[in-house]
Design a protein around this motif. Structure first.
Motif: not given
Length: 177
Positions: A81-86, A88-95, A117-121
């Motif tokens: 599970v990936v926190d989508t809003p986090r 979105a806030a940082s490419v490094h968090t995605f990585m 997750n949280k794709t409604d946000v």
């Protein structure tokens, strides 16, 4: 209890033992068994949320034993599970999330689904794009560098070590996707 050869321990949730106690006891057991649900059960899927943080479960002896026991008893797929809003806030968090997913995949040697997750946000199209298009991720990294995103130049995505590492790892993950 750990002295008996061939002793089987049924897995059941709900006790309050800490991870060290559980790891020690699990290592002392000869094997672990998991009972199958009743054949009359109307369930098609069972979701199991593993305890603690990824590192504690994935790299512990008990985590490996539980994962192996599940995989030998049932068709098993990991859901990361990936926190989508986090992201979105940082490419490094995605990585970081993608590296965690990659390490889980290689450690468990099981199929994996990445769940956003949280794709409604925050919508998830940007993540799909980054995963499908290496250049798109590089552009996002460049944008983070120019905007600063509230970070120092080294952390933002520009010329620092962190950014260089993220760019290099994105080449590796391009193959992972």
């Amino acid at each position: 209890n750990g002295d008996k050869a061939g002793q089987k321990e049924k897995i059941a949730g709900g006790d309050d033992k800490n991870d060290d106690e559980t790891n020690t006891e699990t290592q002392e057991k000869d094997s672990v068994s998991i009972d199958s649900p009743s054949p009359k059960s109307p369930l098609d899927y069972i979701l199991i949320d593993t305890p603690g943080q990824i590192e504690a479960f994935t790299w512990s002896a008990s985590g490996t034993i539980v994962t192996s026991a599940l995989a030998t008893t049932f068709p098993t797929v990991l859901a990361f599970v990936v926190d989508t809003p986090r992201c979105a806030a940082s490419v490094h968090t995605f990585m970081s999330n993608m590296l965690y997913a990659c390490s889980m995949l290689y450690r468990a040697k099981l199929p994996m689904v990445i769940v956003l997750n949280k794709t409604d946000v925050v919508g998830c199209e940007f993540i799909k794009e980054w995963m499908d298009d290496y250049e798109s991720f590089q552009e996002a990294l460049d944008d983070a560098s120019s905007s600063g995103n509230g970070h120092s130049e080294e952390m933002a995505g520009g010329s620092g070590y962190y950014s260089s590492l993220t760019r290099s790892l994105s080449l590796v993950l391009d193959e992972f996707y």
